[in-house]
Design a protein around this motif. Structure first.
Motif, PDB file in Angstrom:
ATOM      1  N   LYS A 179      -5.837  -5.052   5.943  1.00 28.26           N
ATOM      2  CA  LYS A 179      -6.617  -4.696   4.757  1.00 28.26           C
ATOM      3  C   LYS A 179      -7.994  -4.270   5.214  1.00 28.26           C
ATOM      4  O   LYS A 179      -8.652  -4.985   5.975  1.00 28.26           O
ATOM      5  CB  LYS A 179      -6.706  -5.899   3.817  1.00 28.26           C
ATOM      6  N   LYS A 180      -8.419  -3.100   4.759  1.00 29.28           N
ATOM      7  CA  LYS A 180      -9.748  -2.617   5.112  1.00 29.28           C
ATOM      8  C   LYS A 180     -10.778  -3.181   4.151  1.00 29.28           C
ATOM      9  O   LYS A 180     -10.483  -3.443   2.979  1.00 29.28           O
ATOM     10  CB  LYS A 180      -9.783  -1.084   5.073  1.00 29.28           C
ATOM     11  N   SER A 181     -11.998  -3.349   4.660  1.00 31.94           N
ATOM     12  CA  SER A 181     -13.092  -3.814   3.815  1.00 31.94           C
ATOM     13  C   SER A 181     -13.440  -2.721   2.798  1.00 31.94           C
ATOM     14  O   SER A 181     -12.983  -1.580   2.897  1.00 31.94           O
ATOM     15  CB  SER A 181     -14.303  -4.178   4.665  1.00 31.94           C
ATOM     16  N   LYS A 182     -14.273  -3.089   1.861  1.00 31.85           N
ATOM     17  CA  LYS A 182     -14.641  -2.167   0.778  1.00 31.85           C
ATOM     18  C   LYS A 182     -15.139  -0.821   1.303  1.00 31.85           C
ATOM     19  O   LYS A 182     -14.763   0.229   0.805  1.00 31.85           O
ATOM     20  CB  LYS A 182     -15.699  -2.835  -0.105  1.00 31.85           C
ATOM     21  N   ASN A 183     -15.978  -0.862   2.336  1.00 34.71           N
ATOM     22  CA  ASN A 183     -16.520   0.383   2.887  1.00 34.71           C
ATOM     23  C   ASN A 183     -15.718   0.891   4.091  1.00 34.71           C
ATOM     24  O   ASN A 183     -16.126   1.830   4.756  1.00 34.71           O
ATOM     25  CB  ASN A 183     -17.996   0.209   3.260  1.00 34.71           C
ATOM     26  N   ALA A 184     -14.591   0.233   4.378  1.00 33.18           N
ATOM     27  CA  ALA A 184     -13.663   0.608   5.469  1.00 33.18           C
ATOM     28  C   ALA A 184     -14.272   0.460   6.861  1.00 33.18           C
ATOM     29  O   ALA A 184     -13.725   0.964   7.830  1.00 33.18           O
ATOM     30  CB  ALA A 184     -13.124   2.013   5.270  1.00 33.18           C
ATOM     31  N   LYS A 185     -15.385  -0.263   6.966  1.00 30.15           N
ATOM     32  CA  LYS A 185     -16.008  -0.468   8.268  1.00 30.15           C
ATOM     33  C   LYS A 185     -15.236  -1.509   9.088  1.00 30.15           C
ATOM     34  O   LYS A 185     -15.189  -1.434  10.313  1.00 30.15           O
ATOM     35  CB  LYS A 185     -17.457  -0.914   8.077  1.00 30.15           C
ATOM     36  N   TYR A 186     -14.625  -2.483   8.401  1.00 25.25           N
ATOM     37  CA  TYR A 186     -13.876  -3.544   9.067  1.00 25.25           C
ATOM     38  C   TYR A 186     -12.448  -3.606   8.533  1.00 25.25           C
ATOM     39  O   TYR A 186     -12.177  -3.192   7.413  1.00 25.25           O
ATOM     40  CB  TYR A 186     -14.548  -4.910   8.856  1.00 25.25           C
ATOM     41  N   THR A 187     -11.576  -4.159   9.361  1.00 20.34           N
ATOM     42  CA  THR A 187     -10.187  -4.377   8.968  1.00 20.34           C
ATOM     43  C   THR A 187      -9.836  -5.827   9.244  1.00 20.34           C
ATOM     44  O   THR A 187     -10.206  -6.371  10.285  1.00 20.34           O
ATOM     45  CB  THR A 187      -9.236  -3.456   9.769  1.00 20.34           C
ATOM     46  N   SER A 188      -9.145  -6.447   8.283  1.00 22.97           N
ATOM     47  CA  SER A 188      -8.646  -7.803   8.517  1.00 22.97           C
ATOM     48  C   SER A 188      -7.141  -7.704   8.754  1.00 22.97           C
ATOM     49  O   SER A 188      -6.442  -6.930   8.097  1.00 22.97           O
ATOM     50  CB  SER A 188      -8.952  -8.717   7.330  1.00 22.97           C
ATOM     51  N   LEU A 189      -6.682  -8.477   9.714  1.00 21.21           N
ATOM     52  CA  LEU A 189      -5.263  -8.546  10.019  1.00 21.21           C
ATOM     53  C   LEU A 189      -4.787  -9.972   9.780  1.00 21.21           C
ATOM     54  O   LEU A 189      -5.389 -10.922  10.287  1.00 21.21           O
ATOM     55  CB  LEU A 189      -4.989  -8.169  11.472  1.00 21.21           C
ATOM     56  N   SER A 190      -3.727 -10.118   8.996  1.00 17.77           N
ATOM     57  CA  SER A 190      -3.067 -11.402   8.801  1.00 17.77           C
ATOM     58  C   SER A 190      -1.699 -11.274   9.441  1.00 17.77           C
ATOM     59  O   SER A 190      -0.923 -10.375   9.095  1.00 17.77           O
ATOM     60  CB  SER A 190      -2.921 -11.718   7.315  1.00 17.77           C
ATOM     61  N   ILE A 191      -1.421 -12.152  10.379  1.00 16.68           N
ATOM     62  CA  ILE A 191      -0.187 -12.061  11.159  1.00 16.68           C
ATOM     63  C   ILE A 191       0.550 -13.396  11.069  1.00 16.68           C
ATOM     64  O   ILE A 191       0.026 -14.425  11.492  1.00 16.68           O
ATOM     65  CB  ILE A 191      -0.501 -11.724  12.634  1.00 16.68           C
TER      66      ILE A 191
END
Length: 95
Positions: free
Chosen positions: A57-69
């Motif tokens: 999932k990308k952050s609101k401004n797409a600067k960061y991405t979170s990965l849930s594995i």
């Protein structure tokens, strides 16, 4: 984190995982990293052929991405091994 702090952290984690879970067990990893397709691919490759379910999932401004594995692992040592493999990728924050 220096080597001693790292060793202490992983030793505590192993004790906690041994105490609260029956193994084999599903384990949920969460990572945050700058949105960089190469780094995301590196993490995906680490979990390749493990049967892991990876959600990003990308952050609101797409600067960061979170990965849930979510992956089924045999024991706490395997959990720690994956953290160490991902830990060498620059800019990754483990939650």
């Amino acid at each position: 984190m220096d080597q001693n702090q790292s060793d202490d952290f992983y030793n505590r984690l192993k004790e906690q995982l041994s105490a609260v879970s029956k193994w084999p067990s599903n384990y949920l990893y969460k990572f945050i990293l700058p949105t960089d397709t190469e780094k995301i691919k590196q993490i995906q490759d680490i979990f390749d052929n493990t049967g892991a379910v990876i959600e990003s999932k990308k952050s609101k401004n797409a600067k960061y991405t979170s990965l849930s594995i979510t992956v089924n692992l045999k024991n706490p040592d395997q959990v720690i091994e994956k953290y160490k493999e991902v830990g060498v990728i620059e800019g990754v924050i483990s939650l």
